[in-house]
Design an enzyme around this catalytic site. Sequence first.
Site, mmCIF file in Angstrom:
data_model
loop_
_atom_site.group_PDB
_atom_site.id
_atom_site.type_symbol
_atom_site.label_atom_id
_atom_site.label_comp_id
_atom_site.label_asym_id
_atom_site.label_seq_id
_atom_site.Cartn_x
_atom_site.Cartn_y
_atom_site.Cartn_z
ATOM 1 C CB CYS A 89 -0.873 0.008 1.245
ATOM 2 S SG CYS A 89 -1.822 -1.485 1.451
ATOM 3 N NE ARG A 117 4.248 1.521 -1.498
ATOM 4 C CZ ARG A 117 5.236 0.634 -1.328
ATOM 5 N NH1 ARG A 117 6.242 0.607 -2.193
ATOM 6 N NH2 ARG A 117 5.221 -0.232 -0.355
ATOM 7 C CD1 TRP A 156 -1.765 -5.462 -3.294
ATOM 8 C CD2 TRP A 156 -2.467 -4.252 -5.013
ATOM 9 N NE1 TRP A 156 -1.817 -6.286 -4.374
ATOM 10 C CE2 TRP A 156 -2.244 -5.587 -5.453
ATOM 11 C CE3 TRP A 156 -2.912 -3.335 -5.939
ATOM 12 C CZ2 TRP A 156 -2.452 -5.991 -6.766
ATOM 13 C CZ3 TRP A 156 -3.111 -3.737 -7.247
ATOM 14 C CH2 TRP A 156 -2.886 -5.051 -7.646
ATOM 15 C CG ASN A 215 2.628 -1.217 2.959
ATOM 16 O OD1 ASN A 215 1.977 -2.168 2.510
ATOM 17 N ND2 ASN A 215 3.815 -0.875 2.500
ATOM 18 N N GLY A 216 1.416 -3.680 5.100
ATOM 19 C CA GLY A 216 2.068 -4.933 5.488
ATOM 20 C C GLY A 216 1.014 -5.964 5.865
ATOM 21 C CD GLU A 220 7.220 -16.729 -17.809
ATOM 22 O OE1 GLU A 220 6.239 -17.164 -18.446
ATOM 23 O OE2 GLU A 220 7.346 -15.534 -17.492
ATOM 24 C CE LYS A 278 7.692 -12.114 -18.643
ATOM 25 N NZ LYS A 278 6.794 -13.166 -18.495
ATOM 26 C CD GLU A 287 5.547 -10.878 -21.874
ATOM 27 O OE1 GLU A 287 4.429 -10.382 -22.039
ATOM 28 O OE2 GLU A 287 5.799 -11.605 -20.906
ATOM 29 C CG HIS A 344 12.766 -36.332 -32.476
ATOM 30 N ND1 HIS A 344 12.942 -37.590 -32.994
ATOM 31 C CD2 HIS A 344 13.153 -36.413 -31.175
ATOM 32 C CE1 HIS A 344 13.366 -38.419 -32.069
ATOM 33 N NE2 HIS A 344 13.505 -37.729 -30.948
ATOM 34 C CE LYS A 399 0.712 -6.852 -15.108
ATOM 35 N NZ LYS A 399 1.898 -7.739 -15.283
#
Length: 605
Positions: free
Chosen positions: A2, A27, A74, A100-101, A480, A484, A487, A503, A600
């Site tokens: 946050c 945040r 958040w 925050n936490g 993955e 990355k 993109e 093959h 996103k």
Amino acid sequence: MCGITGFTGKEAALPFLLQGLEKLEYRGYDSAGVTLVDAKGLYTVKTKGRLKDLRELLANEHLPQTAGIGHTRWATHGVPSNLNSHPHTNAKNTISIVHNGIIENYASIKEELLRQGYPFVSETDSEVIVHLIDYYDKGDIFEALKKALRYLQGSFALCVVSTANPDTVYVAKKDSPMIVGHSSIGSFCASDIPAVLEYTKDIMTLEDGNLAVLKADGVELYDFAGNPLPQHWTHVPYDLQAAQKGGYDTFMEKEIHEQPHVIQETLRGRIVNDDISLNELDQLAFPWENLERVYFVACGTAYNASMFAQDLFRHHVPKIPSFALAASEFRYGSYYLSPNTLCIFVSQSGETADTLAALNRAKERGAKTLAIVNVLGSGLARKADVTLYTCAGPEIAVASTKAYTTQLVLLTCLVIKMSELLGVARENFKELIDNLKDMPKIVEDMLKEKDQVHEYAKLLADKHDAYFIGRKMDYFSVVEGALKLKEVSYIHADAYLAGELKHGPIALIDKGTVVIALATQADVAAKTISNIEETKARGAVVILITTSKQNTDKFNYVLRVPNISPYLMAIPVAVLLQLFAYYAAVIKGCDVDKPRNLAKSVTVE
Ligand code: AGP
């Protein structure tokens, strides 16, 4: 994660609080609020929604108070709502806090305070803090705060104001970030530097165990016991734009570097006495003895995390059929579903259209649904029977990095717990759990390799293609890694099973072709190395990621990961491949945070 602001000084507090929260919206932005304080009392305004909604509520008010605190949220506990928004105040409205936490032991504190008759109005963990301070408040708020801090377990950046000392803001810091600032107009505090830069560049970064007392004419610093501490002020050398990215050039770079912290936050409270704690599974009320099938369903990077989880589950519980499926296939495919089927949906945003549609299909067929998301109160979280949250904080860059590694960590916890519920002996997971506990440090060590990775990324500067190869769990990592690279750098990248090269795909290898090869799976490392040598023999430039045990005399470009469980190699490897993609994109001058053609969150089909 946050955003917090606080001020006390010779001018009205509100303008600083709001502009600071605006700079901290990256945040968290699902709700916002402020408390202003003067001798007349506390005045709190808070709302679900964005900061602009809070500004509208405050627009026609004359609020000259010169002390106050602010918060942009958040959500981690309690869905976004007016009541769950911060600040939180005590019943007498004499104390207000922003936090925050994550307070790990909030449930036991809340239970005791409820027994003492304290009225709770929110679902948050943070609210216990203000009532605990109230409980200890015998007329000295500083003393009450010190006593309360002794009971809080977990992470907190905390601001407290009270009518007893209306010109003072108290700040306590443990595991969540907090800085303080000072200028001729007063004293400031905030979760991050951007919030104060328009007012001062003279700041002090608080350390764990710091308790700061902000007054108009200066800042006092103590430890939690109230012993005075020396102060270390610095002058910030960079501008606002850089500061919002924590001094990094891009959000992607910043988020890659946040991974040690957010992995720690995601694991917070999840490993208790060397056992995995996932109380949410109890809510599933699932007859595990009747489990017939498990599906892991997601899109993109979350799908790659799902493949990792499915392989980990299959290894430990081979008798139960399990599948990792792209949500876009699952939603239209004919897959067996029944009340004895468990469908696990993985998503950073919790709003991906295909994944939401896949969850709806599972629910229509009576399957049990579990979501792993990063955004509290998101569509998937609201619809799934049970939701587990990664604590990665807002992920701004389009390329998913910290969300991916926190998904891997939380999925590992989930698979361990499910396996135990299905009768697998706990001893089988000792190494995995030990590795998870060390993971923040392991990832921190991988980040130290960034200069070497940057050098290797230069090999791609004039390339249009790159090939990633690996076996077993390494295959999900190379899928993955290829995603990355594609993109963010627009370099065409494919991932292949190393054993499949001969093959067909090896026809693509030519002189100078860049091959990123993983050989972290000890039981097949020799085979993989011989596959890699086949590419070298055809002129490939090989970047090898392997463990310290592997002989690498024949290779020029080597990166090493620690000798941990082969099942968790995906996490340190992910950090190296994220850095590799990042630097390749920077070298090619791409818009790293906002790659072309991408969004996103893909909320359309
Ligand atoms: C990953 O880097 C991409 N941004 C994309 O593949 C993403 O993972 C995918 O769209 C799924 O998003 P979600 O996790 O929010 O559901």
